[in-house]
Design a protein around this motif. Structure first.
Motif, PDB file in Angstrom:
ATOM      1  N   GLU A  13       0.833  -1.202   0.000  1.00 26.94           N
ATOM      2  CA  GLU A  13       0.000   0.000   0.000  1.00 26.94           C
ATOM      3  C   GLU A  13       0.873   1.259   0.000  1.00 26.94           C
ATOM      4  OE1 GLU A  13      -3.455   2.132   2.693  1.00 26.94           O
ATOM      5  OE2 GLU A  13      -1.968   0.857   3.685  1.00 26.94           O
ATOM      6  N   LYS A  14       1.865   1.304   0.850  1.00 32.22           N
ATOM      7  CA  LYS A  14       2.762   2.454   0.953  1.00 32.22           C
ATOM      8  C   LYS A  14       3.495   2.687  -0.376  1.00 32.22           C
ATOM      9  CE  LYS A  14       6.492   4.367   3.699  1.00 32.22           C
ATOM     10  NZ  LYS A  14       7.861   4.140   3.854  1.00 32.22           N
ATOM     11  N   TRP A  15       4.021   1.621  -0.969  1.00 23.15           N
ATOM     12  CA  TRP A  15       4.760   1.730  -2.225  1.00 23.15           C
ATOM     13  C   TRP A  15       3.853   2.238  -3.348  1.00 23.15           C
ATOM     14  CZ3 TRP A  15       4.606  -0.323  -7.130  1.00 23.15           C
ATOM     15  CH2 TRP A  15       5.739  -0.111  -7.908  1.00 23.15           C
ATOM     16  N   LEU A  16       2.622   1.720  -3.431  1.00 25.68           N
ATOM     17  CA  LEU A  16       1.684   2.157  -4.463  1.00 25.68           C
ATOM     18  C   LEU A  16       1.388   3.654  -4.331  1.00 25.68           C
ATOM     19  CD1 LEU A  16      -0.807  -0.853  -4.496  1.00 25.68           C
ATOM     20  CD2 LEU A  16       0.857  -0.257  -6.272  1.00 25.68           C
ATOM     21  N   LYS A  17       1.169   4.100  -3.112  1.00 26.40           N
ATOM     22  CA  LYS A  17       0.883   5.522  -2.883  1.00 26.40           C
ATOM     23  C   LYS A  17       2.101   6.384  -3.180  1.00 26.40           C
ATOM     24  CE  LYS A  17      -2.884   4.896   0.374  1.00 26.40           C
ATOM     25  NZ  LYS A  17      -3.321   4.997   1.772  1.00 26.40           N
ATOM     26  N   GLU A  18       3.283   5.947  -2.767  1.00 27.73           N
ATOM     27  CA  GLU A  18       4.508   6.709  -3.022  1.00 27.73           C
ATOM     28  C   GLU A  18       4.791   6.846  -4.518  1.00 27.73           C
ATOM     29  OE1 GLU A  18       7.528   4.584  -0.871  1.00 27.73           O
ATOM     30  OE2 GLU A  18       7.070   5.615   1.016  1.00 27.73           O
ATOM     31  N   ASN A  19       4.363   5.859  -5.305  1.00 24.91           N
ATOM     32  CA  ASN A  19       4.605   5.857  -6.740  1.00 24.91           C
ATOM     33  C   ASN A  19       3.372   6.293  -7.540  1.00 24.91           C
ATOM     34  OD1 ASN A  19       7.476   4.726  -7.281  1.00 24.91           O
ATOM     35  ND2 ASN A  19       6.653   3.573  -5.551  1.00 24.91           N
ATOM     36  N   CYS A  20       2.405   6.860  -6.835  1.00 22.46           N
ATOM     37  CA  CYS A  20       1.231   7.513  -7.426  1.00 22.46           C
ATOM     38  C   CYS A  20       0.360   6.585  -8.255  1.00 22.46           C
ATOM     39  CB  CYS A  20       1.658   8.738  -8.216  1.00 22.46           C
ATOM     40  SG  CYS A  20       2.632   9.897  -7.244  1.00 22.46           S
ATOM     41  N   TYR A  21       0.199   5.365  -7.805  1.00 22.43           N
ATOM     42  CA  TYR A  21      -0.777   4.477  -8.434  1.00 22.43           C
ATOM     43  C   TYR A  21      -2.160   4.925  -7.980  1.00 22.43           C
ATOM     44  CZ  TYR A  21       2.592   1.134 -10.240  1.00 22.43           C
ATOM     45  OH  TYR A  21       3.582   0.532 -10.967  1.00 22.43           O
ATOM     46  N   TYR A  26      -8.136  -0.269  -6.670  1.00 23.76           N
ATOM     47  CA  TYR A  26      -7.445  -1.308  -5.893  1.00 23.76           C
ATOM     48  C   TYR A  26      -7.703  -1.110  -4.411  1.00 23.76           C
ATOM     49  CZ  TYR A  26      -5.023  -2.772 -10.049  1.00 23.76           C
ATOM     50  OH  TYR A  26      -4.755  -3.256 -11.296  1.00 23.76           O
ATOM     51  N   SER A  27      -8.179  -2.140  -3.770  1.00 19.10           N
ATOM     52  CA  SER A  27      -8.362  -2.126  -2.328  1.00 19.10           C
ATOM     53  C   SER A  27      -7.197  -2.894  -1.716  1.00 19.10           C
ATOM     54  CB  SER A  27      -9.689  -2.770  -1.936  1.00 19.10           C
ATOM     55  OG  SER A  27      -9.797  -2.805  -0.528  1.00 19.10           O
ATOM     56  N   ILE A  28      -6.193  -2.146  -1.307  1.00 22.90           N
ATOM     57  CA  ILE A  28      -5.012  -2.751  -0.693  1.00 22.90           C
ATOM     58  C   ILE A  28      -4.962  -2.257   0.745  1.00 22.90           C
ATOM     59  CG2 ILE A  28      -2.496  -3.012  -0.816  1.00 22.90           C
ATOM     60  CD1 ILE A  28      -3.996  -4.134  -3.295  1.00 22.90           C
ATOM     61  N   ASN A  29      -5.052  -3.183   1.663  1.00 18.02           N
ATOM     62  CA  ASN A  29      -5.024  -2.850   3.085  1.00 18.02           C
ATOM     63  C   ASN A  29      -6.304  -2.157   3.539  1.00 18.02           C
ATOM     64  OD1 ASN A  29      -3.669  -3.240   5.460  1.00 18.02           O
ATOM     65  ND2 ASN A  29      -2.517  -1.328   5.348  1.00 18.02           N
ATOM     66  N   GLY A  30      -7.413  -2.432   2.838  1.00 19.47           N
ATOM     67  CA  GLY A  30      -8.719  -2.050   3.357  1.00 19.47           C
ATOM     68  C   GLY A  30      -9.373  -0.795   2.826  1.00 19.47           C
ATOM     69  N   ASN A  31      -8.743  -0.056   1.893  1.00 16.76           N
ATOM     70  CA  ASN A  31      -9.436   1.130   1.375  1.00 16.76           C
ATOM     71  C   ASN A  31     -10.655   0.711   0.556  1.00 16.76           C
ATOM     72  OD1 ASN A  31      -7.237   0.332  -0.537  1.00 16.76           O
ATOM     73  ND2 ASN A  31      -8.242   1.840  -1.846  1.00 16.76           N
ATOM     74  N   PHE A  32     -11.699   1.536   0.594  1.00 16.55           N
ATOM     75  CA  PHE A  32     -12.954   1.222  -0.093  1.00 16.55           C
ATOM     76  C   PHE A  32     -12.848   1.538  -1.584  1.00 16.55           C
ATOM     77  CE2 PHE A  32     -17.039   2.515  -1.847  1.00 16.55           C
ATOM     78  CZ  PHE A  32     -17.778   1.377  -1.609  1.00 16.55           C
ATOM     79  N   ILE A  76      -0.894  -5.856 -10.629  1.00 14.28           N
ATOM     80  CA  ILE A  76      -1.008  -4.408 -10.737  1.00 14.28           C
ATOM     81  C   ILE A  76      -0.073  -3.879 -11.820  1.00 14.28           C
ATOM     82  CG2 ILE A  76      -0.613  -2.231  -9.503  1.00 14.28           C
ATOM     83  CD1 ILE A  76      -1.628  -3.801  -6.947  1.00 14.28           C
ATOM     84  N   HIS A  77       1.133  -4.415 -11.884  1.00 18.06           N
ATOM     85  CA  HIS A  77       2.085  -4.013 -12.927  1.00 18.06           C
ATOM     86  C   HIS A  77       1.560  -4.321 -14.323  1.00 18.06           C
ATOM     87  CE1 HIS A  77       5.601  -2.330 -11.130  1.00 18.06           C
ATOM     88  NE2 HIS A  77       5.775  -3.337 -10.321  1.00 18.06           N
TER      89      HIS A  77
END
Length: 145
Positions: A13-21, A26-32, A76-77
């Motif tokens: 989740e952190k990596w996806l957000k840091e790289n602006c996905y 995508y619900s990674i770690n519980g986001n709706f 995802i990639h």
């Protein structure tokens, strides 16, 4: 964090957000999300799932978090839409032209398409900014009503 160091759902989740996905699909770690794929821990078993219109279908199960995260990252990639961040949808070709000129001036990578929005040949152009370019285009993001 390098991709090779990603072993947990929280790290993914952190990596996806840091790289602006885009986290809208995508619900990674519980986001709706309304529609898209997700990864979650359900009683110690990791599940890769797809949800659409409130219907959820588990597609794959994993015993280890590391295997689940590796699988999710690969999926995802392979998704060409994963790094496309929605900027707006426009009816006016001149407005689209202005925004695209500004994106080009700022050297921001983008992607567009045209969709039929309603009846009577009501075509709209959608503009998506790729990856972290969205951070340089926030002032251009279309305001929603």
């Amino acid at each position: 964090m390098k991709e090779t160091e990603i072993n947990t759902v929280a790290e993914l989740e952190k990596w996806l957000k840091e790289n602006c996905y885009s986290m809208n699909n995508y619900s990674i770690n519980g986001n709706f999300i309304f529609e898209g794929f997700g990864l979650e821990n359900n009683g110690g078993l990791f599940q890769w799932f797809y949800t659409e219109r409130g219907n959820r279908e588990t597609l794959k199960y994993f015993v280890t978090e590391k295997d689940a995260v590796k699988f999710a990252l690969k999926k995802i990639h392979s998704d060409e839409h994963a790094k496309r961040n929605y900027l707006g949808m426009y009816k006016s070709d001149s407005e689209v032209e202005q925004i695209l000129m500004e994106l080009n001036k700022r050297e921001i990578e983008y992607w567009t398409d045209k969709i039929l929005y309603g009846p009577f040949e009501d075509w709209r152009t959608r503009i998506f900014v790729i990856g972290c370019g969205i951070n340089k285009a926030l002032d251009l993001k279309q305001k929603t009503a």
